[in-house]
Design an enzyme around this catalytic site. Structure first.
Site, PDB file in Angstrom:
ATOM      1  N   ALA A 206     -35.707 -16.858 -25.069  1.00 53.38           N
ATOM      2  CA  ALA A 206     -35.009 -16.015 -26.049  1.00 53.38           C
ATOM      3  C   ALA A 206     -33.788 -16.815 -26.498  1.00 53.38           C
ATOM      4  CB  ALA A 206     -34.596 -14.702 -25.404  1.00 53.38           C
TER       5      ALA A 206
ATOM      6  N   GLY B  24     -24.853 -14.033 -24.934  1.00 56.49           N
ATOM      7  CA  GLY B  24     -26.135 -14.245 -24.243  1.00 56.49           C
ATOM      8  C   GLY B  24     -27.099 -13.119 -24.549  1.00 56.49           C
ATOM      9  N   ASN B  25     -28.172 -13.013 -23.784  1.00 55.60           N
ATOM     10  CA  ASN B  25     -29.097 -11.894 -23.950  1.00 55.60           C
ATOM     11  C   ASN B  25     -29.740 -11.575 -22.606  1.00 55.60           C
ATOM     12  OD1 ASN B  25     -31.685 -13.433 -23.703  1.00 55.60           O
ATOM     13  ND2 ASN B  25     -30.859 -14.466 -25.514  1.00 55.60           N
ATOM     14  N   TYR B  26     -30.555 -10.524 -22.570  1.00 56.00           N
ATOM     15  CA  TYR B  26     -31.057 -10.008 -21.294  1.00 56.00           C
ATOM     16  C   TYR B  26     -32.312 -10.718 -20.782  1.00 56.00           C
ATOM     17  CZ  TYR B  26     -27.890  -6.067 -21.957  1.00 56.00           C
ATOM     18  OH  TYR B  26     -26.781  -5.284 -22.121  1.00 56.00           O
TER      19      TYR B  26
END
Ligand code: CTP
Length: 399
Positions: free
Chosen positions: A277, A209-211
């Site tokens: 994102a 995943g990402n932030y």
């Protein structure tokens, strides 16, 4: 800023919902409105005048006489000054006094002197709201030309569940927009927005995943809904919720789910904004079982995901607007311009991770907008809500 130069009196009364007045003032001021707050004596038990005067940037008025200067606070001047008087939250008592002209505090005398439109956002327990006296008073206010912002249904301060919650400040803001802009800038425009991260499954308990928090996409959705647009908000896993009733949220997890929803909806929208994102890679063969430590060969084979923005760029018709984002760490402008053209975007919103306060995990952002005609606009560091305004303004210019 959509309320530039508008003068608004906010009447605050004694209700648990008085804390929402603080949020409301922030929203109004951010949109450029000049706000003067009039509090009833009992409202000060719920929120301090200092909080509201600080947020509004103007002294809070409450008494007929100013003890310090010996002057009196002229409700007549106030009433004539305002473009709008909003009573939020409006308690049962204040509604009764307004309906019957019982002018025993500055809020009511101001109301009686006001020549501008008056909006009332009731907040009380469900039984009080349902009582015949309250119903009669509200109907009297309606009949005399006041606009009632119907309370919402939900959990009430008493613990009971029902109708009586003051409507959310964001919704009230949108109703105020309605009043001032009978011609909303994005009226009946259909908009697709992607937001948040995507989660790419490794096995049933792990993912890549990402932030991304989703804040930028959600702010855009609220701003555009406020301008009359119908929004389809396709969001990866986030902890925030959309508020405006014209936003339909479609929750997805992975890049491929987001892609499927976007393709389904794109042909029917006027504007698409790619604020998500999206993961560029996904595990080639996600494991259906949890991968055990002793069986893991420490390599996860990845394959590229579909580039949603690029695919939409290929499908884009001349009457559609496609907006992308670029979060860069180096060669920022060159990279953003490359994306602008390779994805056939109308403009790209660039933010650099080298700028303090910009990017994923902040409430602020510092952007540069580059359009396909090579117009470049740099903006200051601002809250994401204000950044959303700048992006919406750019879209309105293109329309
Ligand atoms: N985007 C997308 N689908 C992807 C990847 C990106 O729709 N699979 C969109 C993003 O929402 C954003 C724009 O494309 O609006 C640019 O995303 P970014 O991650 O900065 O660019 P990439 O093309 O993925 O390039 P790189 O990661 O190499 O910088």
């Amino acid at each position: 800023m959509f309320l530039e130069g508008k003068k608004i009196i906010l009447g605050v009364t004694g209700s648990i919902a008085a804390y929402k007045a603080a949020i409301l003032i922030r929203l109004l001021v951010k949109e450029g409105a000049e706000v003067k707050v009039v509090m009833t004596p009992s409202s000060k038990e719920f929120i301090t005048p200092l909080t509201l005067s600080t947020l509004s940037g103007s002294p809070v008025l409450s008494e007929f006489f100013n003890q310090n200067s010996g002057d009196w606070n002229s409700h007549v001047d106030l009433g004539l000054w305002a473009d709008l008087m909003l009573v939020a939250p409006a308690s049962a008592t204040t509604i009764a006094k307004m309906a019957n002209g019982i002018a025993d505090n500055l809020l009511i005398t101001t109301y009686l002197s006001a020549r501008c439109p008056v909006m009332v956002a009731p907040a009380m327990d469900l039984d009080m709201l349902n009582h015949n006296s309250t119903k009669e008073n509200i109907s009297k206010l309606k009949k005399t030309g006041n606009f009632i912002i119907e309370p919402a249904t939900g959990e009430l301060a008493s613990g009971l569940i029902g109708k009586g919650r003051m409507e959310a400040p964001e919704v009230i803001l949108s109703i105020i927009f309605d009043l001032f802009n009978s011609k909303k800038k994005l009226k009946s425009k259909r908009v697709l927005i992607t937001a948040g991260p995507t989660f790419e499954q490794i096995d049933p308990v792990r993912f890549i995943g990402n932030y991304s928090s989703g804040k930028m996409g959600f702010e855009l959705a609220e701003k555009m809904a406020n301008q009359g647009a119908d929004i389809k908000l396709i969001t990866g896993p986030v902890s925030i919720k959309a508020i405006h009733p014209s936003i339909e949220t479609i929750a997805v997890k992975s890049a491929s789910e987001m892609y499927i929803e976007c393709i389904k909806l794109f042909k029917d929208v006027d504007i698409a904004i790619m604020a998500a994102a999206v993961a560029d890679f996904t595990p080639k063969e996600p494991s259906v079982e949890k991968i055990k430590k002793d069986k893991f060969n420490k390599v996860i084979e990845l394959v590229e995901t579909k580039d949603i923005a690029k695919e939409l760029g290929l499908l884009k018709k001349t009457n559609q607007i496609l907006v992308g984002f670029a979060l860069e760490t180096h060669d920022e402008s060159a990279n953003a311009i490359k994306k602008l053209f390779s994805k056939n975007l109308d403009f790209i919103v660039l933010n650099s991770l080298n700028d303090n306060g910009a990017g994923f995990s902040h409430d602020t952002n510092k952007i540069t907008i580059i359009d396909k005609n090579n117009n470049i606009e740099h903006f200051e560091l601002k809250s994401k809500a204000e950044v959303a305004n700048d992006i919406v303004t750019k879209i309105c210019q293109l329309l």
